[in-house]
Write a protein that holds these residues in place. Structure first.
Motif, PDB file in Angstrom:
ATOM      1  N   GLU B  28       0.828  -1.200   0.000  1.00 49.16           N
ATOM      2  CA  GLU B  28       0.000   0.000   0.000  1.00 49.16           C
ATOM      3  C   GLU B  28       0.866   1.255   0.000  1.00 49.16           C
ATOM      4  OE1 GLU B  28      -3.504  -1.054   2.097  1.00 49.16           O
ATOM      5  OE2 GLU B  28      -3.902   1.060   2.440  1.00 49.16           O
ATOM      6  N   ASP B  29       1.972   1.185   0.745  1.00 53.36           N
ATOM      7  CA  ASP B  29       2.905   2.306   0.728  1.00 53.36           C
ATOM      8  C   ASP B  29       3.430   2.546  -0.677  1.00 53.36           C
ATOM      9  OD1 ASP B  29       2.564   2.752   3.300  1.00 53.36           O
ATOM     10  OD2 ASP B  29       4.518   2.014   3.993  1.00 53.36           O
ATOM     11  N   LEU B  30       3.756   1.430  -1.326  1.00 49.21           N
ATOM     12  CA  LEU B  30       4.294   1.552  -2.690  1.00 49.21           C
ATOM     13  C   LEU B  30       3.257   2.178  -3.611  1.00 49.21           C
ATOM     14  CD1 LEU B  30       6.682   0.752  -4.561  1.00 49.21           C
ATOM     15  CD2 LEU B  30       5.371  -1.287  -5.124  1.00 49.21           C
ATOM     16  N   PHE B  31       1.998   1.704  -3.469  1.00 50.15           N
ATOM     17  CA  PHE B  31       0.945   2.251  -4.321  1.00 50.15           C
ATOM     18  C   PHE B  31       0.748   3.739  -4.044  1.00 50.15           C
ATOM     19  CE2 PHE B  31      -1.380  -2.100  -4.587  1.00 50.15           C
ATOM     20  CZ  PHE B  31      -0.325  -2.568  -5.348  1.00 50.15           C
ATOM     21  N   ASN B  32       0.766   4.095  -2.762  1.00 49.21           N
ATOM     22  CA  ASN B  32       0.605   5.512  -2.429  1.00 49.21           C
ATOM     23  C   ASN B  32       1.748   6.336  -2.990  1.00 49.21           C
ATOM     24  OD1 ASN B  32      -1.755   5.129  -1.085  1.00 49.21           O
ATOM     25  ND2 ASN B  32      -0.783   4.824   0.900  1.00 49.21           N
ATOM     26  N   VAL B 136     -13.534  18.125  -2.223  1.00 47.83           N
ATOM     27  CA  VAL B 136     -12.250  18.808  -2.365  1.00 47.83           C
ATOM     28  C   VAL B 136     -11.284  18.292  -1.315  1.00 47.83           C
ATOM     29  CG1 VAL B 136     -11.116  21.038  -2.229  1.00 47.83           C
ATOM     30  CG2 VAL B 136     -13.338  20.858  -3.289  1.00 47.83           C
ATOM     31  N   ASP B 137     -10.058  18.011  -1.749  1.00 49.01           N
ATOM     32  CA  ASP B 137      -9.056  17.506  -0.816  1.00 49.01           C
ATOM     33  C   ASP B 137      -8.232  18.625  -0.199  1.00 49.01           C
ATOM     34  OD1 ASP B 137      -8.862  14.350  -1.159  1.00 49.01           O
ATOM     35  OD2 ASP B 137      -9.368  15.255  -3.073  1.00 49.01           O
ATOM     36  N   LEU B 157      -1.098  17.899  -0.738  1.00 46.01           N
ATOM     37  CA  LEU B 157      -1.884  16.792  -1.298  1.00 46.01           C
ATOM     38  C   LEU B 157      -1.047  15.518  -1.338  1.00 46.01           C
ATOM     39  CD1 LEU B 157      -4.477  15.859  -2.640  1.00 46.01           C
ATOM     40  CD2 LEU B 157      -3.473  16.451  -4.819  1.00 46.01           C
ATOM     41  N   GLN B 158       0.231  15.661  -1.722  1.00 43.63           N
ATOM     42  CA  GLN B 158       1.112  14.487  -1.750  1.00 43.63           C
ATOM     43  C   GLN B 158       1.240  13.881  -0.370  1.00 43.63           C
ATOM     44  OE1 GLN B 158       4.832  15.362  -3.595  1.00 43.63           O
ATOM     45  NE2 GLN B 158       3.980  15.154  -5.635  1.00 43.63           N
ATOM     46  N   ASP B 159       1.271  14.753   0.633  1.00 40.36           N
ATOM     47  CA  ASP B 159       1.355  14.280   2.006  1.00 40.36           C
ATOM     48  C   ASP B 159       0.121  13.461   2.355  1.00 40.36           C
ATOM     49  OD1 ASP B 159       3.107  14.334   4.133  1.00 40.36           O
ATOM     50  OD2 ASP B 159       1.759  15.662   5.245  1.00 40.36           O
ATOM     51  N   LYS B 165      -4.610   8.948   3.868  1.00 40.24           N
ATOM     52  CA  LYS B 165      -5.766   9.441   4.620  1.00 40.24           C
ATOM     53  C   LYS B 165      -6.426  10.558   3.831  1.00 40.24           C
ATOM     54  CE  LYS B 165      -3.868   8.603   9.174  1.00 40.24           C
ATOM     55  NZ  LYS B 165      -3.080   9.278  10.191  1.00 40.24           N
ATOM     56  N   SER B 166      -7.234  10.179   2.894  1.00 43.72           N
ATOM     57  CA  SER B 166      -7.897  11.209   2.110  1.00 43.72           C
ATOM     58  C   SER B 166      -9.320  11.374   2.641  1.00 43.72           C
ATOM     59  CB  SER B 166      -7.895  10.788   0.646  1.00 43.72           C
ATOM     60  OG  SER B 166      -8.879  11.473  -0.027  1.00 43.72           O
ATOM     61  N   ALA B 167      -9.648  12.565   3.079  1.00 39.23           N
ATOM     62  CA  ALA B 167     -10.998  12.821   3.589  1.00 39.23           C
ATOM     63  C   ALA B 167     -11.508  14.122   2.998  1.00 39.23           C
ATOM     64  CB  ALA B 167     -10.993  12.892   5.105  1.00 39.23           C
ATOM     65  N   PRO B 168     -11.954  14.072   1.750  1.00 43.20           N
ATOM     66  CA  PRO B 168     -12.348  15.315   1.097  1.00 43.20           C
ATOM     67  C   PRO B 168     -13.596  15.942   1.722  1.00 43.20           C
ATOM     68  CG  PRO B 168     -12.847  13.427  -0.278  1.00 43.20           C
ATOM     69  CD  PRO B 168     -12.096  12.913   0.879  1.00 43.20           C
ATOM     70  N   THR B 169     -13.672  17.249   1.600  1.00 45.09           N
ATOM     71  CA  THR B 169     -14.822  17.995   2.092  1.00 45.09           C
ATOM     72  C   THR B 169     -15.873  18.065   1.000  1.00 45.09           C
ATOM     73  OG1 THR B 169     -13.129  19.377   3.038  1.00 45.09           O
ATOM     74  CG2 THR B 169     -15.392  20.071   3.355  1.00 45.09           C
ATOM     75  N   PHE B 170     -17.090  17.808   1.350  1.00 45.65           N
ATOM     76  CA  PHE B 170     -18.136  17.822   0.335  1.00 45.65           C
ATOM     77  C   PHE B 170     -19.405  18.340   0.987  1.00 45.65           C
ATOM     78  CE2 PHE B 170     -20.539  15.026  -2.928  1.00 45.65           C
ATOM     79  CZ  PHE B 170     -20.769  16.152  -3.698  1.00 45.65           C
ATOM     80  N   ASN B 171     -19.858  19.507   0.597  1.00 46.42           N
ATOM     81  CA  ASN B 171     -21.119  20.025   1.104  1.00 46.42           C
ATOM     82  C   ASN B 171     -22.203  19.645   0.124  1.00 46.42           C
ATOM     83  OD1 ASN B 171     -19.825  21.515   3.162  1.00 46.42           O
ATOM     84  ND2 ASN B 171     -19.242  22.992   1.615  1.00 46.42           N
ATOM     85  N   SER B 172     -22.981  18.670   0.466  1.00 45.13           N
ATOM     86  CA  SER B 172     -24.031  18.343  -0.492  1.00 45.13           C
ATOM     87  C   SER B 172     -25.273  19.136  -0.126  1.00 45.13           C
ATOM     88  CB  SER B 172     -24.325  16.852  -0.472  1.00 45.13           C
ATOM     89  OG  SER B 172     -24.828  16.512   0.771  1.00 45.13           O
TER      90      SER B 172
END
Lengths: 380, 328, 324
Positions: B28-32, B136-137, B157-159, B165-172
């Motif tokens: 997973e590290d490699l993929f990231n 949005v990330d 973003l690379q970090d 740990k991607s947790a994008p903000t989304f106001n629906s």
């Protein structure tokens, strides 16, 4: 068995270019009706960047408007505020100190060069693709532009939304250090611009792609309201800086480059020669720059609200794209009752529907690029 | 990435082996690492911020150092940099583009306009922040953000990607399209001190003007006064540097002749006046909306159209806004 | 077992070496382009000069979601990239590339090479057609017109050395050039090389002839709808094909393995890389020309010149044979 020949006309192939397309220069949608590679009919759709500036300004004080307007034509922000401020100053009869006027023109001309460099660079992308020679031209143009932005950053603190102009004068002063920086910049840019002009104007493929492509006749420009390099490329000797001079342009000597055929080549060459003329203007400003006050009004925090007299007024200036005018209707309060921005790109772009039929897909890109529209300016 | 991860996890028996977990985290590290090292952004710009984005790609800042090259086709892009003001008309296209991108995908909202709408946020046509449309990330502030800020955003973003740990903000938000209510606004009496022409005479008047040498039409616009709209035509005679302003008072049915036969440039100008003020032109070749979407309700520049009135998808109302603000 | 060692191992080795070379050709291209544009190019991925960049790109493309557009012909859509990749790799079986001789030993190698490598167009057409995308469709229409017309001067320019040397086999061609490379053959050699260079630019879809992928007009041509691994296959196949043509040029015009100081198969690759770099210089300094100008240039200039050259070399060969 009967031999039936079925001939069915499926009509033209409708191809959508945009709003996300590498060469529509922003958010513009062209619907090309194609017959093979040839374009039969064109429909254009705009408004993807309509930010309602005209409505917004009806709710802002006059002194709050210039920074908003600078986001309009984002390649030459200073021209926007300059045009607006010139209109207000004429309405309210405000005198501008000489030094401020010189500085305004200095910044405007620097941004004219940077705007034309962007136009040339993105034109390179149109002609050569992002993975080819065009990208090289683009990157070289942006390299020179960065140098201009550096100087603007030294003078005003921002890279290109300078906020230099305010009603009655300018906000920032130049000192010896920044003047020296400008001199260095001019010495650097002069040979570079000449070099690009020589390289591009003699490039075989460039000539093949742009000569006799998208010919705009004088009559078409006049009737469609084209202005700026688009009009001058067609041989119309009209530049508001000369013909209806504002600020201190009548004290400076410069030429107005004019094209002959009105094709894409001429329009590009007019832009490139204009950058060289702008260099001349800046040199003269550096020589003549007078001492004096920066602004005829009090600082903005303590100044009285501007309240132009009732009535309407129209004034236009020459932005890098052409005649940028402001039509302001005042009701005597501190906010405009109605403000119309006469956007040069809007009128220039309206020619595109008449130029594209009977050309090829590849030409569509070339013609659109040669009109140099900025969609913040078109859609406002 | 989803597919690969899933298929790796499906090898159930493999996972029971000692050290298999370790292997999984390492892959997973490699993929990231691969995902973060070759972020290909979509070449897509909206407004001023796009110019700074282009400057960031140019020689001095050179995002190619980080392995970023732009792709014109959304299918091959991993990253969408929304640089500029998002309007309602463009918002629907941005959603389409985002859906066309193949995952894993990320979004950077660059500039105040894409983050919150900035000073345009109360304007009828502007979406106050792209996170009302797509998740949005990373937010990059600035008006416009400098190239350094752009690079900082990309490193951030690379970090995020390398930590997985991607947790994008989304106001629906779901807003129904409604008809607009008329707002009572105090309109001014006609402010022009110049002569007003009757709307029936405009065609003849323009013919007459053109024969006088005023062959350049600067613009057409309208102003909303009490009782009636007033149209302003500005002509100029470029050879003699003369300008001529004609003001036309419209009748109650808001209708007059088009002058696009005499001045072809009037075609778009008249469409704009129709779009913004609802003035109808007789004999116009294509009288459609030009700046607003075709199904837009109301004419924005009329005085009784409140600036933040339109309730459209992706366009929250003032109340939604306030509740959203207080939540923060 | 013997068959396995004789047959599968060389194929496996060739393909893996080839893919590695090609992956680093992309890196080389990005570096050269960066130098030409006063940039740095890939740097931070694999610290000294972004040496891990191609691996990261390849891995990322493999990890990406696979998508195919609605209403597209799924079978053909998936078949296109595979066909292109397989065919462009297959043409290397004929080139004396890694091992002493080519894998398929024949004295008609050149003809076979051309025949195989021109099959790539079929895959591209399948890809463009099945994508159900108008940009892709226009792109493949363009590429077919372009390749059909440019194949003629390409083949004729390759025929000229063959006529003078008197063989279509690479071994004979290489043997002939041990003393002088064909590019130094008076007049005919240089003109033939220029013809070959121009038409192989068109064949390999490079600027100024990269009309099928014209970014500013057709978004990204026939690959518009492809994502992830399928796009990677196209991307690699393009470079494999280009590298194949470079190797061909190095064998036929630049003397293959023969060098001034030593003779080695390594020199074939070296010369091919040299040719590839020249192509890069051309790519990053020219604009793109229009499709009708492209075809006119071919039919009005290249084809007449190549036919005249062919006639001259036939006559020359005839008189040379008479003299001997």
């Amino acid at each position: 068995m009967e031999n039936k020949i079925i001939e069915k006309d499926f009509g033209d192939l409708a191809l959508n270019m945009g709003p996300q397309h590498p060469s529509t220069h922003g958010v513009f949608r062209l619907k090309l009706h194609l017959e093979g590679e040839k374009i039969n009919r064109v429909e254009s759709y705009l408004g993807y960047l309509h930010r309602g500036v005209e409505k917004l300004t009806e709710n802002l004080d006059y002194d709050m408007i210039p920074p908003v307007l600078e986001r309009d034509d984002y390649l030459s922000p200073t021209s926007n505020s300059l045009g607006f401020i010139n209109t207000i100053e004429e309405m309210c009869n405000i005198e501008v100190p000489k030094r401020a006027s010189y500085l305004r023109v200095l910044i405007a001309e620097l941004q004219r060069i940077s705007s034309h460099l962007v136009a040339l660079g993105t034109y390179g992308l149109d002609l050569g693709g992002a993975l080819g020679g065009g990208a090289s031209l683009f990157l070289y143009c942006f390299r020179e532009r960065e140098k201009i932005l550096d100087v603007l950053e030294v003078i005003t603190g921002t890279r290109f939304h300078t906020n230099m102009n305010q009603v009655g004068g300018v906000r920032y002063d130049v000192n010896d250090e920044s003047l020296n920086k400008i001199k260095d910049l001019i010495n650097y840019l002069k040979p570079k611009l000449n070099e690009y002009y020589n390289v591009i104007s003699n490039d075989e493929i460039f000539m093949k792609r742009t000569k006799n492509i998208g010919i705009i006749t004088k009559e078409l420009v006049m009737s469609s309201g084209g202005s700026g390099p688009v009009a001058r490329g067609s041989g119309i000797n009209y530049d508001i800086r000369k013909n209806n001079s504002y600020e201190i342009y009548d004290e400076l000597s410069f030429e107005i480059p004019i094209g002959k055929n009105g094709d894409s080549y001429d329009r590009t060459m007019v832009r490139m020669r204009e950058t060289i003329e702008s260099i001349k203007i800046i040199e003269q400003i550096l020589e003549k720059l007078p001492e004096g006050a920066l602004c005829s009004r009090k600082p903005l925090k303590s100044a009285k609200l501007l309240k132009p007299p009732k009535g309407s007024h129209y004034k236009a200036i020459e932005s890098p794209r052409g005649e940028l005018g402001f039509f302001i209707v005042s009701d005597g309060t501190s906010m405009p009752y109605r403000m119309k921005i006469r956007a040069p790109s809007f009128s220039n772009l309206s020619i595109v529907e008449k130029l594209l039929p009977e050309t090829y897909i590849a030409d569509a890109v070339v013609i659109l690029g040669s009109l140099d529209p900025v969609f913040g300016d078109v859609d406002r | 990435m989803g597919n690969v991860k899933k298929s790796l996890k499906d090898i159930g028996s493999f996972m029971k082996l000692p050290g298999a977990n370790m292997f999984m985290t390492k892959t997973e590290d490699l993929f990231n690492w691969a995902n973060k090292s070759s972020l290909w952004p979509l070449s897509f710009g909206l407004a001023c911020c796009a110019i700074e984005m282009m400057a960031t790609f140019s020689s001095r800042y050179d995002l190619d150092r980080l392995g970023m090259i732009t792709r014109a086709s959304p299918r091959q892009a991993d990253l969408m940099i929304v640089a500029g003001t998002v309007t309602v008309k463009m918002g629907e296209r941005i959603k389409t583009l985002y859906d066309q991108m193949a995952g894993p995908k990320w979004v950077i909202a660059a500039g105040s306009c894409a983050i919150s709408g900035d000073h345009y946020r109360h304007v009828y046509s502007v979406v106050p922040g792209v996170d009302w449309i797509i998740p949005v990330d990373v937010y990059v502030p600035g008006c416009p953000p400098t190239p350094e800020a752009f690079i900082d955003g990309i490193l951030a973003l690379q970090d995020i990607i390398s930590k997985g740990k991607s947790a994008p903000t989304f106001n629906s938000v779901s807003c129904e399209r409604k008809s607009i209510d008329e707002v009572k606004v105090k309109k001014k009496e006609i402010l022009f001190d110049k002569e007003l022409i009757d709307s029936n005479l405009i065609f003849e008047k323009c013919n007459e003007i053109k024969s006088l040498g005023y062959n350049y039409l600067n613009f057409i616009t309208a102003t909303d006064f009490d009782n009636s709209l007033v149209l302003t035509y500005m002509f100029s005679n470029n050879f003699e540097n003369k300008k001529l302003e004609i003001n036309v008072k419209l009748g109650p049915e808001n209708r007059l002749d088009s002058i696009s036969n005499i001045y072809p440039g009037a075609e778009w100008q008249e469409r704009e006046v129709y779009d913004m003020f609802g003035v109808k032109f007789n004999n116009h070749p294509k009288l459609e909306r030009i700046l607003m979407p075709d199904d837009w309700i109301g004419h924005p520049l009329l005085k009784n159209y409140k600036m933040e009135q339109a309730k459209l998808p992706y366009r929250p109302s003032r109340e939604d806004y306030e509740s959203w603000k207080t939540k923060l | 077992m013997n068959l396995f060692i004789d047959f599968v191992t060389p194929i496996f080795l060739t393909i893996s070496i080839l893919i590695l070379i090609v992956a680093y050709l992309v890196w080389l291209e990005r570096k050269v382009a960066a130098k030409m544009q006063s940039r740095i190019g890939p740097y931070l991925v694999g610290k000294p000069h972004g040496l891990l960049q191609p691996l990261a790109d390849a891995l990322k493309l493999m990890l990406k979601d696979d998508s195919s557009p609605k209403n597209s012909d799924r079978l053909l859509f998936n078949f296109g990239p595979i066909w292109v990749m397989v065919v462009s790799l297959a043409s290397f079986a004929l080139l004396p590339f890694v091992f002493e001789n080519q894998m398929i030993k024949t004295n008609l190698a050149l003809m076979l090479f051309i025949a195989i490598s021109s099959l790539i167009i079929v895959g591209i057409f399948i890809a463009g057609w099945s994508s159900n995308n108008k940009f892709a469709l226009i792109s493949v229409i363009r590429i077919i017109a372009q390749i059909i017309s440019y194949e003629i001067p390409l083949i004729i320019s390759l025929l000229i050395p063959c006529i003078i040397i008197g063989s279509l086999g690479f071994i004979e061609i290489i043997n002939y050039q041990q003393t002088t490379w064909f590019i130094f053959y008076p007049v005919i050699g240089q003109i033939a090389f220029i013809l070959f260079f121009i038409s192989s630019l068109a064949e390999g879809n490079r600027i100024p002839f990269d009309l099928s992928e014209a970014e500013s007009e057709l978004v990204s041509g026939y690959t518009t709808e492809y994502s992830g691994i399928k796009f990677a296959l196209f991307y690699l196949a393009e470079y494999v094909h280009l590298f194949g043509i470079s190797v061909l040029g190095s064998i036929i015009f630049l003397g293959g393995p023969s060098g001034i100081f030593f003779t080695s198969n390594f020199l074939i690759v070296f010369k091919a890389l040299l040719l590839f770099t020249i192509v890069l210089f051309v790519r990053w300094s020219f604009f793109r020309i229009r499709i009708d100008q492209l075809l006119k240039f071919n039919w009005n200039n290249l084809i007449p010149i190549s036919f005249v050259l062919l006639l001259i070399s036939c006559l020359l060969k005839y008189y040379m044979d008479l003299v001997i």
